[in-house]
Design a protein around this motif. Structure first.
Motif, PDB file in Angstrom:
ATOM      1  N   VAL A  91     113.265 -34.501  68.098  1.00  0.00           N
ATOM      2  CA  VAL A  91     113.798 -33.706  69.215  1.00  0.00           C
ATOM      3  C   VAL A  91     115.293 -33.454  69.031  1.00  0.00           C
ATOM      4  N   VAL A  92     116.043 -34.500  68.703  1.00  0.00           N
ATOM      5  CA  VAL A  92     117.493 -34.343  68.502  1.00  0.00           C
ATOM      6  C   VAL A  92     117.772 -33.330  67.381  1.00  0.00           C
ATOM      7  N   SER A  93     116.879 -33.283  66.408  1.00  0.00           N
ATOM      8  CA  SER A  93     117.036 -32.335  65.295  1.00  0.00           C
ATOM      9  C   SER A  93     116.664 -30.913  65.702  1.00  0.00           C
ATOM     10  N   GLY A  94     116.014 -30.769  66.828  1.00  0.00           N
ATOM     11  CA  GLY A  94     115.585 -29.446  67.280  1.00  0.00           C
ATOM     12  C   GLY A  94     114.299 -28.976  66.617  1.00  0.00           C
ATOM     13  N   ILE A  95     113.674 -29.840  65.853  1.00  0.00           N
ATOM     14  CA  ILE A  95     112.480 -29.439  65.107  1.00  0.00           C
ATOM     15  C   ILE A  95     111.252 -29.347  66.004  1.00  0.00           C
ATOM     16  N   ASP A  96     111.309 -30.037  67.147  1.00  0.00           N
ATOM     17  CA  ASP A  96     110.169 -29.968  68.075  1.00  0.00           C
ATOM     18  C   ASP A  96     109.979 -28.565  68.630  1.00  0.00           C
TER      19      ASP A  96
ATOM     20  N   GLU B 100     137.840 -37.034  49.301  1.00  0.00           N
ATOM     21  CA  GLU B 100     138.204 -37.114  50.716  1.00  0.00           C
ATOM     22  C   GLU B 100     137.228 -36.305  51.562  1.00  0.00           C
ATOM     23  N   PHE B 101     136.651 -36.959  52.527  1.00  0.00           N
ATOM     24  CA  PHE B 101     135.715 -36.259  53.414  1.00  0.00           C
ATOM     25  C   PHE B 101     135.663 -36.953  54.767  1.00  0.00           C
ATOM     26  N   ASN B 102     135.976 -36.201  55.782  1.00  0.00           N
ATOM     27  CA  ASN B 102     135.886 -36.687  57.148  1.00  0.00           C
ATOM     28  C   ASN B 102     134.591 -36.175  57.775  1.00  0.00           C
ATOM     29  N   PRO B 103     133.633 -37.051  57.995  1.00  0.00           N
ATOM     30  CA  PRO B 103     132.361 -36.586  58.572  1.00  0.00           C
ATOM     31  C   PRO B 103     132.541 -35.880  59.913  1.00  0.00           C
ATOM     32  N   LEU B 104     133.622 -36.215  60.606  1.00  0.00           N
ATOM     33  CA  LEU B 104     133.851 -35.587  61.914  1.00  0.00           C
ATOM     34  C   LEU B 104     134.304 -34.143  61.790  1.00  0.00           C
ATOM     35  N   SER B 105     134.717 -33.762  60.574  1.00  0.00           N
ATOM     36  CA  SER B 105     135.190 -32.392  60.375  1.00  0.00           C
ATOM     37  C   SER B 105     134.061 -31.452  59.942  1.00  0.00           C
ATOM     38  N   ALA B 106     132.894 -32.005  59.713  1.00  0.00           N
ATOM     39  CA  ALA B 106     131.771 -31.168  59.273  1.00  0.00           C
ATOM     40  C   ALA B 106     131.385 -30.198  60.392  1.00  0.00           C
ATOM     41  N   PRO B 107     130.967 -28.996  60.020  1.00  0.00           N
ATOM     42  CA  PRO B 107     130.583 -28.012  61.043  1.00  0.00           C
ATOM     43  C   PRO B 107     129.440 -28.524  61.908  1.00  0.00           C
ATOM     44  N   GLU B 108     129.435 -28.091  63.141  1.00  0.00           N
ATOM     45  CA  GLU B 108     128.334 -28.438  64.043  1.00  0.00           C
ATOM     46  C   GLU B 108     127.019 -27.900  63.482  1.00  0.00           C
ATOM     47  N   HIS B 109     125.974 -28.665  63.678  1.00  0.00           N
ATOM     48  CA  HIS B 109     124.655 -28.233  63.227  1.00  0.00           C
ATOM     49  C   HIS B 109     124.201 -27.030  64.050  1.00  0.00           C
ATOM     50  N   ILE B 110     123.691 -26.036  63.375  1.00  0.00           N
ATOM     51  CA  ILE B 110     123.172 -24.858  64.080  1.00  0.00           C
ATOM     52  C   ILE B 110     121.654 -24.981  64.165  1.00  0.00           C
ATOM     53  N   PHE B 111     121.158 -25.012  65.383  1.00  0.00           N
ATOM     54  CA  PHE B 111     119.716 -25.145  65.562  1.00  0.00           C
ATOM     55  C   PHE B 111     119.020 -23.840  65.193  1.00  0.00           C
ATOM     56  N   PRO B 112     118.053 -23.916  64.294  1.00  0.00           N
ATOM     57  CA  PRO B 112     117.342 -22.692  63.917  1.00  0.00           C
ATOM     58  C   PRO B 112     116.470 -22.200  65.069  1.00  0.00           C
ATOM     59  N   GLN B 113     116.354 -20.916  65.162  1.00  0.00           N
ATOM     60  CA  GLN B 113     115.515 -20.334  66.209  1.00  0.00           C
ATOM     61  C   GLN B 113     114.077 -20.147  65.737  1.00  0.00           C
ATOM     62  N   THR B 114     113.906 -20.062  64.438  1.00  0.00           N
ATOM     63  CA  THR B 114     112.561 -19.915  63.889  1.00  0.00           C
ATOM     64  C   THR B 114     112.411 -20.865  62.702  1.00  0.00           C
ATOM     65  N   LEU B 115     111.166 -21.108  62.362  1.00  0.00           N
ATOM     66  CA  LEU B 115     110.888 -21.987  61.227  1.00  0.00           C
ATOM     67  C   LEU B 115     111.433 -21.392  59.927  1.00  0.00           C
TER      68      LEU B 115
END
Lengths: 115, 152
Positions: A91-96, B100-115
């Protein structure tokens, strides 16, 4: 340690039941064989996750890849009975929102056939 | 999430410090992480405690990320994890000599709208952000030091 078993039913329904951890080692050990069973040919695939007690992002990738392959073949893939903490990751991944989750085999098979 | 986190070694409220873990920057070493969590860390909690699952997930994702993307030249290196337990929280400091890599600087995850659009790149850090209660990053002496805190 992770393993899976496969059961074939009428209406091209294939149930793939996974047991164990879907982490890097777990996915690495079943990825090829799982993909053959879950995505190798057009089917209505039900992935039973009730025996999966841990899943990281690579486990999500495994499911998404197989689901996309089924979609491209005109088949379908649904998830069955993930444990609560595993379900939360899905769910947190949005895969649901992309791969349906059902709590009973009957519901999963009905919807897999209808997709 | 706050960056105001006390270093393990400098906090007087710390109840006890569990053993540290050294790993090589190799994915096969994640087995050692699992063993460490099952033996040294799990005894700090009830078996069914959700926090163990969260710790397992976050450390797995962070270490996978370090190993996969931190060493472009595949140089052999060590990753160090220190755990310390507080009255109300458990804290892990992860140190690596990768780029050097700051995990907090990684872009926000974009939720896919389709498979069809679904990609899982970046999902690991999305899970990290969602499952830690506090975290901070510093770059010191050519090391990435990422600290994560879980409330008990």
């Amino acid at each position: 340690m992770v393993e899976f078993s496969v059961n074939h039913f009428d209406n091209d329904i294939v149930e793939v039941k996974i047991n164990g951890r879907l982490d890097i080692q777990g996915v690495g050990s079943i990825e090829t064989a799982f993909t053959v069973q879950a995505a190798g040919q057009k089917s209505k695939v039900i992935v039973d996750l009730s025996g999966v007690d841990f899943m990281s992002s690579i486990g999500i990738r495994l499911l998404v890849t197989a689901s996309k392959a089924q979609l491209s073949r005109g088949g379908s893939l649904v998830l069955l009975s993930p444990q609560p903490l595993v379900r939360e990751i899905i769910v947190v991944s949005g895969i649901d929102m992309l791969i349906p989750i059902y709590d009973t085999f009957d519901d999963a098979s009905k919807h897999a056939v209808a997709m | 999430m706050s960056s105001e986190i006390t270093k393990c070694s400098a906090d007087s409220d710390k109840l006890k410090e569990s053993p540290c873990l050294f790993l090589n920057n190799n994915l096969d070493e994640l087995v050692l992480l699992n063993q460490w969590l099952e033996t040294d860390i799990s005894q700090l909690f009830e078996k069914s405690d959700k926090i163990l699952f969260k710790i397992d997930l976050v450390l797995t994702e962070l270490l996978s990320n370090i190993v996969n993307y931190g060493y472009l030249d595949k140089t052999k290196s060590e990753i160090f994890i220190r755990c310390c337990v507080f009255q109300d929280a458990i804290q892990f400091e992860i140190e690596d000599y990768g780029i050097e890599f700051n995990p907090l600087s990684a872009p926000e995850h974009i939720f896919p709208q389709t498979l069809e659009q679904a990609k899982v790149g970046g999902l690991g850090l999305h899970l990290v952000r969602n499952y830690v209660d506090k975290c901070s990053y510093v770059r010191e002496q050519k090391k990435n030091i990422f600290t994560i805190v879980f409330f008990r």
